[in-house]
Design a protein around this motif. Structure first.
Motif, PDB file in Angstrom:
ATOM      1  N   GLU A   1       0.884  -1.150  -0.161  1.00 40.85           N
ATOM      2  CA  GLU A   1      -0.024  -0.008   0.089  1.00 40.85           C
ATOM      3  C   GLU A   1       1.004   1.324  -0.130  1.00 40.85           C
ATOM      4  N   PRO A   2       0.398   2.246  -0.716  1.00 47.12           N
ATOM      5  CA  PRO A   2       1.413   3.473  -0.738  1.00 47.12           C
ATOM      6  C   PRO A   2       1.776   4.236   0.501  1.00 47.12           C
ATOM      7  N   VAL A   3       0.713   4.149   1.574  1.00 43.23           N
ATOM      8  CA  VAL A   3       1.177   4.575   2.723  1.00 43.23           C
ATOM      9  C   VAL A   3       2.309   3.971   3.388  1.00 43.23           C
ATOM     10  N   TYR A   4       2.320   2.636   3.229  1.00 39.90           N
ATOM     11  CA  TYR A   4       3.559   1.897   3.870  1.00 39.90           C
ATOM     12  C   TYR A   4       4.876   2.181   3.161  1.00 39.90           C
ATOM     13  N   LEU A   5       4.648   2.280   1.825  1.00 44.94           N
ATOM     14  CA  LEU A   5       5.745   2.638   0.846  1.00 44.94           C
ATOM     15  C   LEU A   5       6.346   4.135   1.196  1.00 44.94           C
ATOM     16  N   VAL A   6       5.421   4.847   1.356  1.00 45.00           N
ATOM     17  CA  VAL A   6       5.948   6.133   1.793  1.00 45.00           C
ATOM     18  C   VAL A   6       6.707   6.237   3.041  1.00 45.00           C
ATOM     19  N   THR A   7       6.219   5.426   3.930  1.00 43.28           N
ATOM     20  CA  THR A   7       7.045   5.384   5.280  1.00 43.28           C
ATOM     21  C   THR A   7       8.342   4.759   5.031  1.00 43.28           C
ATOM     22  N   LYS A   8       8.425   3.716   4.148  1.00 44.11           N
ATOM     23  CA  LYS A   8       9.971   3.026   4.021  1.00 44.11           C
ATOM     24  C   LYS A   8      10.692   3.937   3.417  1.00 44.11           C
ATOM     25  N   VAL A   9      10.308   4.799   2.407  1.00 38.91           N
ATOM     26  CA  VAL A   9      10.912   5.636   1.648  1.00 38.91           C
ATOM     27  C   VAL A   9      11.386   6.824   2.448  1.00 38.91           C
ATOM     28  N   ARG A  10      10.560   7.299   3.423  1.00 39.07           N
ATOM     29  CA  ARG A  10      10.965   8.369   4.440  1.00 39.07           C
ATOM     30  C   ARG A  10      12.360   7.743   5.376  1.00 39.07           C
ATOM     31  N   GLN A  11      11.935   6.545   5.790  1.00 39.23           N
ATOM     32  CA  GLN A  11      13.257   6.098   6.754  1.00 39.23           C
ATOM     33  C   GLN A  11      14.318   5.881   5.915  1.00 39.23           C
ATOM     34  N   LYS A  12      14.226   5.430   4.596  1.00 41.21           N
ATOM     35  CA  LYS A  12      15.492   5.114   3.918  1.00 41.21           C
ATOM     36  C   LYS A  12      16.242   6.500   3.918  1.00 41.21           C
ATOM     37  N   LEU A  13      15.602   7.388   3.374  1.00 39.41           N
ATOM     38  CA  LEU A  13      16.066   8.771   2.930  1.00 39.41           C
ATOM     39  C   LEU A  13      17.002   9.338   4.152  1.00 39.41           C
ATOM     40  N   ALA A  14      16.032   9.193   5.360  1.00 39.61           N
ATOM     41  CA  ALA A  14      16.510   9.641   6.848  1.00 39.61           C
ATOM     42  C   ALA A  14      17.938   8.845   7.058  1.00 39.61           C
TER      43      ALA A  14
ATOM     44  N   LEU B   1      18.228  12.843   4.886  1.00 34.46           N
ATOM     45  CA  LEU B   1      17.239  14.097   5.030  1.00 34.46           C
ATOM     46  C   LEU B   1      15.895  13.701   5.438  1.00 34.46           C
ATOM     47  N   THR B   2      15.566  14.294   6.192  1.00 28.96           N
ATOM     48  CA  THR B   2      14.463  14.091   6.910  1.00 28.96           C
ATOM     49  C   THR B   2      13.048  14.818   6.471  1.00 28.96           C
ATOM     50  N   ASP B   3      13.001  15.734   5.664  1.00 28.83           N
ATOM     51  CA  ASP B   3      11.984  16.782   5.143  1.00 28.83           C
ATOM     52  C   ASP B   3      11.580  16.669   3.668  1.00 28.83           C
ATOM     53  N   LEU B   4      11.833  15.674   3.176  1.00 27.93           N
ATOM     54  CA  LEU B   4      11.727  15.536   1.835  1.00 27.93           C
ATOM     55  C   LEU B   4      10.299  15.068   1.642  1.00 27.93           C
ATOM     56  N   LEU B   5       9.596  15.676   0.532  1.00 26.21           N
ATOM     57  CA  LEU B   5       7.928  15.135   0.212  1.00 26.21           C
ATOM     58  C   LEU B   5       8.111  13.916  -0.846  1.00 26.21           C
ATOM     59  N   ILE B   6       7.246  12.999  -0.549  1.00 28.33           N
ATOM     60  CA  ILE B   6       7.476  11.615  -1.156  1.00 28.33           C
ATOM     61  C   ILE B   6       5.821  11.636  -1.715  1.00 28.33           C
ATOM     62  N   HIS B   7       5.881  11.146  -2.936  1.00 27.22           N
ATOM     63  CA  HIS B   7       4.517  10.761  -3.634  1.00 27.22           C
ATOM     64  C   HIS B   7       4.711   9.503  -4.423  1.00 27.22           C
ATOM     65  N   ILE B   8       3.727   8.649  -4.337  1.00 29.14           N
ATOM     66  CA  ILE B   8       3.493   7.301  -5.027  1.00 29.14           C
ATOM     67  C   ILE B   8       2.331   7.477  -5.921  1.00 29.14           C
ATOM     68  N   PRO B   9       2.730   7.962  -7.174  1.00 30.14           N
ATOM     69  CA  PRO B   9       1.625   8.086  -8.297  1.00 30.14           C
ATOM     70  C   PRO B   9       0.805   6.795  -8.499  1.00 30.14           C
ATOM     71  N   GLU B  10       2.103   5.767  -8.772  1.00 28.39           N
ATOM     72  CA  GLU B  10       1.571   4.585  -9.222  1.00 28.39           C
ATOM     73  C   GLU B  10       2.368   3.379  -8.296  1.00 28.39           C
ATOM     74  N   ALA B  11       2.120   2.138  -8.553  1.00 27.77           N
ATOM     75  CA  ALA B  11       2.880   1.042  -7.719  1.00 27.77           C
ATOM     76  C   ALA B  11       4.334   1.040  -8.450  1.00 27.77           C
ATOM     77  N   GLY B  12       5.178   1.152  -7.392  1.00 21.68           N
ATOM     78  CA  GLY B  12       6.701   1.180  -7.702  1.00 21.68           C
ATOM     79  C   GLY B  12       7.196   2.397  -8.089  1.00 21.68           C
ATOM     80  N   HIS B  13       6.374   3.543  -8.489  1.00 23.95           N
ATOM     81  CA  HIS B  13       6.942   4.702  -8.871  1.00 23.95           C
ATOM     82  C   HIS B  13       6.923   5.681  -7.717  1.00 23.95           C
TER      83      HIS B  13
END
Lengths: 90, 244
Positions: free
Chosen positions: A2-15, A22-34
Protein backbone atom coordinates in the motif's frame (compact mmCIF):
# COMPACT_ATOMS: atom_id res chain seq x y z
CA UNK A 1 2.53 -2.71 -0.86
CA UNK A 2 0.00 0.00 0.00
CA UNK A 3 1.32 3.49 -0.83
CA UNK A 4 1.06 4.63 2.81
CA UNK A 5 3.51 1.91 3.88
CA UNK A 6 5.85 2.52 0.97
CA UNK A 7 5.95 6.26 1.74
CA UNK A 8 6.98 5.43 5.30
CA UNK A 9 9.71 3.06 4.11
CA UNK A 10 11.02 5.63 1.63
CA UNK A 11 11.10 8.33 4.30
CA UNK A 12 13.02 6.02 6.62
CA UNK A 13 15.47 5.11 3.87
CA UNK A 14 16.18 8.74 2.98
CA UNK A 15 16.59 9.69 6.63
CA UNK A 16 18.96 6.88 7.55
CA UNK A 17 20.95 6.21 4.37
CA UNK A 18 24.42 7.62 5.08
CA UNK A 19 24.63 9.13 1.60
CA UNK A 20 21.42 11.12 2.04
CA UNK A 21 20.34 11.87 5.63
CA UNK A 22 17.31 14.01 4.77
CA UNK A 23 14.18 14.05 6.89
CA UNK A 24 11.97 16.64 5.24
CA UNK A 25 11.52 15.58 1.62
CA UNK A 26 8.07 15.18 0.11
CA UNK A 27 7.28 11.67 -1.12
CA UNK A 28 4.52 10.82 -3.58
CA UNK A 29 3.59 7.43 -5.01
CA UNK A 30 1.56 8.08 -8.21
CA UNK A 31 1.50 4.40 -9.15
CA UNK A 32 2.83 1.10 -7.87
CA UNK A 33 6.63 1.11 -7.72
CA UNK A 34 6.96 4.73 -8.85
CA UNK A 35 8.28 7.22 -6.30
CA UNK A 36 8.36 10.98 -6.81
CA UNK A 37 10.66 12.87 -4.45
CA UNK A 38 10.57 16.65 -4.14
CA UNK A 39 11.89 19.32 -1.82
CA UNK A 40 15.26 20.91 -1.20
CA UNK A 41 18.68 19.42 -0.59
CA UNK A 42 21.93 21.06 0.49
CA UNK A 43 24.34 19.69 -2.10
CA UNK A 44 24.38 18.11 -5.56
CA UNK A 45 25.92 15.01 -3.98
CA UNK A 46 22.88 14.62 -1.75
CA UNK A 47 20.57 15.03 -4.71
CA UNK A 48 22.31 12.33 -6.70
CA UNK A 49 22.41 10.02 -3.69
CA UNK A 50 18.60 10.04 -3.42
CA UNK A 51 18.22 8.02 -6.62
CA UNK A 52 21.07 5.68 -5.72
CA UNK A 53 19.57 4.97 -2.31
CA UNK A 54 16.01 4.39 -3.54
CA UNK A 55 17.11 2.11 -6.37
CA UNK A 56 18.31 -0.29 -3.68
CA UNK A 57 14.73 -0.80 -2.50
CA UNK A 58 13.11 -3.83 -4.20
CA UNK A 59 9.65 -2.25 -3.94
CA UNK A 60 10.71 0.62 -6.21
CA UNK A 61 11.02 0.37 -9.98
CA UNK A 62 11.11 4.04 -10.93
CA UNK A 63 12.36 7.18 -9.17
CA UNK A 64 11.47 10.71 -10.25
CA UNK A 65 13.87 13.03 -8.48
CA UNK A 66 12.39 16.53 -8.44
CA UNK A 67 14.53 17.83 -5.60
CA UNK A 68 16.46 21.06 -5.99
CA UNK A 69 19.72 22.19 -4.46
CA UNK A 70 18.85 25.04 -2.10
CA UNK A 71 20.37 28.40 -2.96
CA UNK A 72 21.61 30.40 0.00
CA UNK A 73 21.84 34.11 -0.73
CA UNK A 74 24.02 36.69 0.98
CA UNK A 75 22.31 38.42 3.88
CA UNK A 76 21.13 41.82 2.72
CA UNK A 77 18.74 43.20 5.32
CA UNK A 78 18.60 43.68 9.05
CA UNK A 79 15.40 43.72 11.08
CA UNK A 80 15.09 46.26 13.88
CA UNK A 81 13.43 44.89 16.98
CA UNK A 82 12.40 47.23 19.80
CA UNK A 83 13.44 46.17 23.26
CA UNK A 84 10.67 44.84 25.49
CA UNK A 85 10.07 45.56 29.15
CA UNK A 86 12.61 43.83 31.40
CA UNK A 87 9.93 41.93 33.28
CA UNK A 88 8.13 40.68 30.20
CA UNK A 89 5.47 42.05 27.91
CA UNK A 90 2.39 41.63 30.10
CA UNK B 1 21.85 48.60 20.37
CA UNK B 2 23.24 45.15 19.61
CA UNK B 3 23.42 43.42 16.25
CA UNK B 4 22.64 39.72 16.23
CA UNK B 5 23.39 37.29 13.42
CA UNK B 6 21.58 33.98 13.70
CA UNK B 7 21.13 30.80 11.72
CA UNK B 8 20.19 27.20 12.42
CA UNK B 9 19.90 23.93 10.53
CA UNK B 10 23.18 24.14 8.67
CA UNK B 11 23.13 20.31 8.44
CA UNK B 12 26.79 20.29 7.50
CA UNK B 13 28.07 17.10 5.88
CA UNK B 14 31.50 16.09 4.65
CA UNK B 15 30.51 17.56 1.29
CA UNK B 16 30.11 21.00 2.88
CA UNK B 17 33.77 21.77 3.41
CA UNK B 18 34.64 25.26 2.18
CA UNK B 19 31.11 26.10 1.06
CA UNK B 20 29.97 28.03 4.12
CA UNK B 21 33.10 29.99 4.93
CA UNK B 22 32.69 32.57 2.14
CA UNK B 23 29.11 33.19 3.27
CA UNK B 24 30.41 34.43 6.62
CA UNK B 25 32.87 36.84 5.02
CA UNK B 26 31.13 40.06 6.12
CA UNK B 27 29.81 38.78 9.41
CA UNK B 28 32.43 40.38 11.66
CA UNK B 29 31.42 43.80 10.31
CA UNK B 30 27.67 43.20 10.30
CA UNK B 31 27.05 41.73 13.75
CA UNK B 32 28.23 41.79 17.34
CA UNK B 33 27.36 38.18 18.05
CA UNK B 34 26.54 35.00 16.11
CA UNK B 35 23.91 32.62 17.46
CA UNK B 36 23.65 29.09 16.04
CA UNK B 37 20.29 27.38 16.59
CA UNK B 38 21.17 23.69 16.35
CA UNK B 39 21.38 20.96 13.70
CA UNK B 40 24.81 22.28 12.90
CA UNK B 41 25.86 18.85 11.65
CA UNK B 42 23.73 16.39 9.67
CA UNK B 43 24.74 13.16 11.41
CA UNK B 44 26.28 14.33 14.67
CA UNK B 45 29.67 13.11 13.49
CA UNK B 46 32.96 14.44 14.81
CA UNK B 47 34.20 14.88 11.25
CA UNK B 48 31.26 17.15 10.46
CA UNK B 49 31.82 19.19 13.62
CA UNK B 50 35.49 19.60 12.71
CA UNK B 51 34.50 20.89 9.27
CA UNK B 52 32.03 23.25 10.92
CA UNK B 53 34.65 24.87 13.13
CA UNK B 54 36.85 25.35 10.06
CA UNK B 55 33.95 27.10 8.35
CA UNK B 56 33.49 29.33 11.40
CA UNK B 57 37.17 30.03 11.94
CA UNK B 58 37.27 33.50 10.33
CA UNK B 59 34.57 34.75 12.68
CA UNK B 60 36.01 36.83 15.49
CA UNK B 61 32.78 37.97 17.18
CA UNK B 62 31.42 35.77 20.00
CA UNK B 63 29.76 32.58 18.74
CA UNK B 64 27.09 30.93 20.85
CA UNK B 65 25.38 27.69 19.89
CA UNK B 66 22.86 25.15 20.97
CA UNK B 67 22.78 21.67 19.47
CA UNK B 68 19.87 20.13 17.57
CA UNK B 69 18.48 16.63 17.21
CA UNK B 70 20.80 15.84 14.29
CA UNK B 71 23.82 16.70 16.43
CA UNK B 72 22.70 13.94 18.81
CA UNK B 73 22.52 11.19 16.17
CA UNK B 74 25.88 9.43 15.72
CA UNK B 75 28.61 10.00 18.22
CA UNK B 76 26.54 11.82 20.77
CA UNK B 77 26.25 15.47 21.66
CA UNK B 78 29.29 15.51 23.95
CA UNK B 79 31.68 14.85 21.09
CA UNK B 80 30.18 17.59 18.90
CA UNK B 81 30.03 19.95 21.84
CA UNK B 82 33.66 19.30 22.74
CA UNK B 83 34.88 20.07 19.24
CA UNK B 84 32.90 23.32 19.15
CA UNK B 85 34.08 24.39 22.59
CA UNK B 86 37.71 23.63 21.75
CA UNK B 87 37.28 26.09 18.88
CA UNK B 88 35.94 28.77 21.21
CA UNK B 89 32.22 28.37 20.53
CA UNK B 90 30.05 28.72 23.65
CA UNK B 91 27.59 25.81 23.67
CA UNK B 92 24.44 26.04 25.79
CA UNK B 93 22.40 23.02 26.85
CA UNK B 94 19.91 24.29 29.40
CA UNK B 95 22.55 26.77 30.42
CA UNK B 96 23.13 30.49 30.20
CA UNK B 97 25.99 32.84 29.55
CA UNK B 98 26.57 36.57 29.89
CA UNK B 99 28.62 38.51 27.36
CA UNK B 100 29.83 42.07 27.54
CA UNK B 101 29.68 43.80 24.18
CA UNK B 102 31.08 47.30 24.45
CA UNK B 103 29.34 48.88 27.43
CA UNK B 104 26.29 46.61 27.26
CA UNK B 105 25.64 43.16 28.65
CA UNK B 106 23.80 40.36 26.89
CA UNK B 107 22.44 37.34 28.67
CA UNK B 108 21.68 34.26 26.60
CA UNK B 109 19.90 31.17 27.85
CA UNK B 110 19.78 28.24 25.52
CA UNK B 111 19.20 24.60 24.95
CA UNK B 112 17.99 22.14 22.38
CA UNK B 113 14.51 21.99 23.86
CA UNK B 114 12.11 19.33 22.66
CA UNK B 115 8.57 18.66 21.50
CA UNK B 116 5.20 18.11 23.13
CA UNK B 117 2.84 20.34 21.19
CA UNK B 118 1.01 23.56 21.87
CA UNK B 119 -1.89 24.86 23.88
CA UNK B 120 -4.98 22.70 23.83
CA UNK B 121 -3.19 19.88 22.02
CA UNK B 122 -0.09 19.93 24.22
CA UNK B 123 0.83 16.51 25.58
CA UNK B 124 0.50 16.04 29.35
CA UNK B 125 2.88 14.01 31.53
CA UNK B 126 0.23 11.42 32.26
CA UNK B 127 -0.17 7.67 31.86
CA UNK B 128 2.57 5.47 30.51
CA UNK B 129 6.14 6.07 31.55
CA UNK B 130 7.04 6.46 27.87
CA UNK B 131 4.81 9.52 27.57
CA UNK B 132 6.23 11.04 30.74
CA UNK B 133 9.77 10.29 29.56
CA UNK B 134 9.02 11.93 26.22
CA UNK B 135 8.27 15.21 27.97
CA UNK B 136 11.16 15.12 30.41
CA UNK B 137 13.62 17.09 28.30
CA UNK B 138 10.95 19.63 27.34
CA UNK B 139 10.23 20.31 31.01
CA UNK B 140 13.96 20.33 31.82
CA UNK B 141 14.50 22.99 29.20
CA UNK B 142 11.51 25.01 30.43
CA UNK B 143 12.83 24.89 33.98
CA UNK B 144 16.27 26.05 32.85
CA UNK B 145 14.74 28.91 30.86
CA UNK B 146 12.65 30.05 33.81
CA UNK B 147 15.53 29.83 36.26
CA UNK B 148 17.97 31.73 34.07
CA UNK B 149 15.54 34.42 32.94
CA UNK B 150 14.34 35.06 36.48
CA UNK B 151 17.91 35.77 37.58
CA UNK B 152 19.28 37.52 34.49
CA UNK B 153 20.05 41.18 35.12
CA UNK B 154 21.62 42.03 31.77
CA UNK B 155 20.79 44.86 29.35
CA UNK B 156 19.48 42.33 26.82
CA UNK B 157 18.05 38.87 27.36
CA UNK B 158 18.00 36.35 24.55
CA UNK B 159 16.68 32.81 24.29
CA UNK B 160 18.35 30.37 21.87
CA UNK B 161 16.64 27.04 21.15
CA UNK B 162 16.49 24.41 18.45
CA UNK B 163 12.85 23.39 18.96
CA UNK B 164 10.22 26.12 18.94
CA UNK B 165 8.48 27.52 22.02
CA UNK B 166 5.83 29.21 19.89
CA UNK B 167 3.33 27.94 17.36
CA UNK B 168 3.36 30.99 15.08
CA UNK B 169 6.78 30.29 13.56
CA UNK B 170 5.71 26.76 12.60
CA UNK B 171 3.14 27.98 10.06
CA UNK B 172 3.87 26.20 6.78
CA UNK B 173 4.65 22.89 8.46
CA UNK B 174 2.01 20.11 8.54
CA UNK B 175 -0.04 20.64 11.70
CA UNK B 176 0.23 16.91 12.41
CA UNK B 177 3.95 17.24 13.18
CA UNK B 178 3.75 20.34 15.42
CA UNK B 179 4.21 18.20 18.57
CA UNK B 180 7.58 17.11 17.16
CA UNK B 181 8.66 20.64 16.36
CA UNK B 182 8.30 22.29 19.74
CA UNK B 183 6.08 23.00 22.69
CA UNK B 184 4.33 25.82 24.51
CA UNK B 185 5.73 24.24 27.68
CA UNK B 186 8.91 26.16 26.83
CA UNK B 187 7.02 29.33 25.92
CA UNK B 188 5.43 29.74 29.33
CA UNK B 189 8.58 30.58 31.33
CA UNK B 190 9.71 32.95 28.58
CA UNK B 191 6.47 34.90 28.85
CA UNK B 192 6.51 34.73 32.64
CA UNK B 193 10.00 36.14 33.08
CA UNK B 194 10.42 38.09 29.85
CA UNK B 195 13.02 38.19 27.11
CA UNK B 196 13.87 40.52 24.27
CA UNK B 197 14.12 37.97 21.48
CA UNK B 198 13.73 34.21 21.05
CA UNK B 199 15.51 32.38 18.25
CA UNK B 200 15.01 28.80 17.12
CA UNK B 201 15.42 26.46 14.15
CA UNK B 202 14.20 22.91 13.41
CA UNK B 203 11.04 23.86 11.47
CA UNK B 204 12.41 23.91 7.91
CA UNK B 205 9.06 24.73 6.33
CA UNK B 206 7.99 27.18 9.01
CA UNK B 207 7.84 30.97 9.10
CA UNK B 208 10.53 33.39 10.22
CA UNK B 209 8.36 35.85 12.14
CA UNK B 210 6.17 35.15 15.12
CA UNK B 211 5.60 35.83 18.78
CA UNK B 212 5.12 33.84 21.92
CA UNK B 213 1.58 33.68 23.25
CA UNK B 214 2.52 36.66 25.43
CA UNK B 215 3.90 38.74 22.57
CA UNK B 216 7.67 38.28 22.79
CA UNK B 217 9.31 38.28 19.33
CA UNK B 218 10.24 34.80 18.10
CA UNK B 219 12.31 34.24 14.96
CA UNK B 220 12.70 30.92 13.18
CA UNK B 221 16.23 31.18 11.77
CA UNK B 222 16.26 27.77 10.13
CA UNK B 223 18.42 28.12 7.01
CA UNK B 224 15.71 26.66 4.72
CA UNK B 225 13.35 29.35 6.06
CA UNK B 226 15.58 32.41 5.84
CA UNK B 227 17.42 31.22 2.67
CA UNK B 228 20.24 33.62 3.53
CA UNK B 229 23.63 32.96 5.07
CA UNK B 230 22.25 34.25 8.37
CA UNK B 231 19.48 36.50 9.61
CA UNK B 232 20.39 39.88 11.08
CA UNK B 233 18.52 41.57 13.90
CA UNK B 234 19.21 44.89 15.58
CA UNK B 235 17.93 44.94 19.09
CA UNK B 236 17.17 48.48 20.13
CA UNK B 237 17.04 49.80 23.65
CA UNK B 238 13.85 51.81 23.18
CA UNK B 239 11.05 51.81 20.61
CA UNK B 240 9.07 48.58 20.58
CA UNK B 241 8.55 48.68 16.85
CA UNK B 242 9.20 45.99 14.28
CA UNK B 243 10.48 47.41 11.02
CA UNK B 244 12.12 46.18 7.87
Amino acid sequence: MEPVYLVTKVRQKLATDPRVGLTDLLIHIPEAGHVVVSGFVSTAEQRDAIVAALQEMPEISRVSNRTQVREVHPTHQSEIIGKGKPGGPS
Amino acid sequence: MIRIAAVGDLHLTVHGRGKMRPQFERLNDEADILLLAGDLTNWGKAEEAEILVEELSDITIPRVATLGNHDYHSEGPDRVRGILEDAGVIVLENESTVLTLGDETVGIVGGKGFGGGFGTTCLSPFGEREIRDFLKSTYACAEALGQALSEMQTDYRLVLLHYSPAVETLKGEPVAIYPFLGSSIMGEPIDEHGADLVLHGHAHKGTEHGNTAGGIPVRNVSLPVICESYALYQLEQKARVLAH
